[in-house]
Design a protein around this motif. Sequence first.
Motif, PDB file in Angstrom:
ATOM      1  N   ALA A  52      -2.980  -8.660  11.588  1.00 55.86           N
ATOM      2  CA  ALA A  52      -2.762  -7.646  10.551  1.00 55.86           C
ATOM      3  C   ALA A  52      -2.277  -6.333  11.160  1.00 55.86           C
ATOM      4  CB  ALA A  52      -4.050  -7.418   9.770  1.00 55.86           C
ATOM      5  N   LYS A  53      -2.794  -5.985  12.338  1.00 55.32           N
ATOM      6  CA  LYS A  53      -2.465  -4.699  12.951  1.00 55.32           C
ATOM      7  C   LYS A  53      -1.093  -4.713  13.616  1.00 55.32           C
ATOM      8  CE  LYS A  53      -2.833  -0.686  15.007  1.00 55.32           C
ATOM      9  NZ  LYS A  53      -2.564   0.556  14.259  1.00 55.32           N
ATOM     10  N   TYR A  54      -0.824  -5.708  14.452  1.00 54.72           N
ATOM     11  CA  TYR A  54       0.363  -5.674  15.299  1.00 54.72           C
ATOM     12  C   TYR A  54       1.502  -6.557  14.813  1.00 54.72           C
ATOM     13  CZ  TYR A  54      -2.832  -3.318  18.440  1.00 54.72           C
ATOM     14  OH  TYR A  54      -3.729  -2.430  18.965  1.00 54.72           O
ATOM     15  N   VAL A  55       1.238  -7.496  13.920  1.00 59.07           N
ATOM     16  CA  VAL A  55       2.307  -8.319  13.364  1.00 59.07           C
ATOM     17  C   VAL A  55       2.746  -7.771  12.015  1.00 59.07           C
ATOM     18  CG1 VAL A  55       2.969 -10.618  12.585  1.00 59.07           C
ATOM     19  CG2 VAL A  55       1.515 -10.367  14.606  1.00 59.07           C
ATOM     20  N   ASN A  56       1.756  -7.482  11.149  1.00 62.31           N
ATOM     21  CA  ASN A  56       2.074  -6.962   9.814  1.00 62.31           C
ATOM     22  C   ASN A  56       2.100  -5.447   9.746  1.00 62.31           C
ATOM     23  OD1 ASN A  56       2.173  -9.616   8.917  1.00 62.31           O
ATOM     24  ND2 ASN A  56       0.016  -9.640   8.332  1.00 62.31           N
ATOM     25  N   SER A  57       1.798  -4.772  10.868  1.00 63.59           N
ATOM     26  CA  SER A  57       1.896  -3.303  10.968  1.00 63.59           C
ATOM     27  C   SER A  57       0.998  -2.588   9.966  1.00 63.59           C
ATOM     28  CB  SER A  57       3.359  -2.847  10.776  1.00 63.59           C
ATOM     29  OG  SER A  57       4.203  -3.463  11.718  1.00 63.59           O
ATOM     30  N   ASN A  58      -0.193  -3.117   9.727  1.00 63.55           N
ATOM     31  CA  ASN A  58      -1.154  -2.460   8.842  1.00 63.55           C
ATOM     32  C   ASN A  58      -2.094  -1.585   9.658  1.00 63.55           C
ATOM     33  OD1 ASN A  58      -0.264  -3.634   6.423  1.00 63.55           O
ATOM     34  ND2 ASN A  58      -1.474  -5.472   6.781  1.00 63.55           N
ATOM     35  N   PRO A  59      -2.358  -0.355   9.230  1.00 69.37           N
ATOM     36  CA  PRO A  59      -3.330   0.487   9.945  1.00 69.37           C
ATOM     37  C   PRO A  59      -4.736  -0.072   9.799  1.00 69.37           C
ATOM     38  CG  PRO A  59      -2.632   1.546   7.905  1.00 69.37           C
ATOM     39  CD  PRO A  59      -1.757   0.335   8.072  1.00 69.37           C
ATOM     40  N   LEU A  60      -5.593   0.268  10.757  1.00 68.08           N
ATOM     41  CA  LEU A  60      -6.956  -0.256  10.745  1.00 68.08           C
ATOM     42  C   LEU A  60      -7.715   0.161   9.490  1.00 68.08           C
ATOM     43  CD1 LEU A  60      -8.001   0.207  14.480  1.00 68.08           C
ATOM     44  CD2 LEU A  60      -7.469  -1.915  13.290  1.00 68.08           C
ATOM     45  N   ASP A  61      -7.412   1.341   8.966  1.00 67.85           N
ATOM     46  CA  ASP A  61      -8.094   1.790   7.761  1.00 67.85           C
ATOM     47  C   ASP A  61      -7.785   0.869   6.591  1.00 67.85           C
ATOM     48  OD1 ASP A  61      -9.651   3.940   6.318  1.00 67.85           O
ATOM     49  OD2 ASP A  61      -7.782   4.024   5.195  1.00 67.85           O
TER      50      ASP A  61
END
Length: 286
Positions: free
Chosen positions: A199-208
Amino acid sequence: MCKKFTPDELNKMDHKTKNDVIYHMQDRLDRLEQNYENLIEQIRLANQQRFGRQTEKLDDIAGQLSFFNEAEADYDEAAKEPTVEDVIDPSRKAVRKPKKKGQREEDLKDFPQEVIPHDIPEQELNEAFGEGNWKSMPDEVFWQLRFEPAKWTAEKHIIKVYVGTDGAHQDEFLRGDHPETMFRGSIATPSLEAAIINAKYVNSNPLDRISRDFQANGLNLSKQTMSNWTVWTAERYLSPVCDLMRKRQLEAHVNQSDETPVDVIHDGRPAGYLYTISQKELLNIQ
């Protein structure tokens, strides 16, 4: 500036010359009015920018979709409903001959399946046809695809412990194998950390945002916890892999090259001549 004519000069002009002067003045007047309107508009925009209300609201731009009304913009009641064949990933479907009976079931065979019967109570059948005056026909079957959000499974690991009660090994303990864990005393599993990294590094979603998505499914994971897990994973599990990849790359005779054209000067060539120099040649020059 436009030439000014005296009354005597105007009286001495012929009819054609006067018409030319009038046409020239009309054309000049039109340009002045246009320039005047442009200046008024510039002043209005400048005042709006300086004194007007500041807002982050975005107006609709012709020819572009709205970020917030994308569903309404793409809505088309006449659009054809996609079939199962349209939505299934082609890579998951085997090459087949023209469509035949039962092909839809073949397309969906790799997905988890749930049979949902829709039967009619026997009492209702007897009331409709009379007792015993009915028989079952071939079932009508249709397929649908149901989406379910992420599921969380709490793994309860039970390690059996035994103790010797007699003989040579009396009072000795024997425990079942303890499974390997990512971090001591942590609930993290490889699949959970993989979901966070994806989610963080493939889909570029922030941790929040990831934390809010997890919370919507009943799991409370803070940004701090996910950050710790990600850093620990990189240090303990991914760094050795990265070091091994780096070692293998450095063992190669040529790892990479740069073929960027550079200007060559002071060698007799005319100005503007480009020469391609490789990294290997550059190292030899140095």
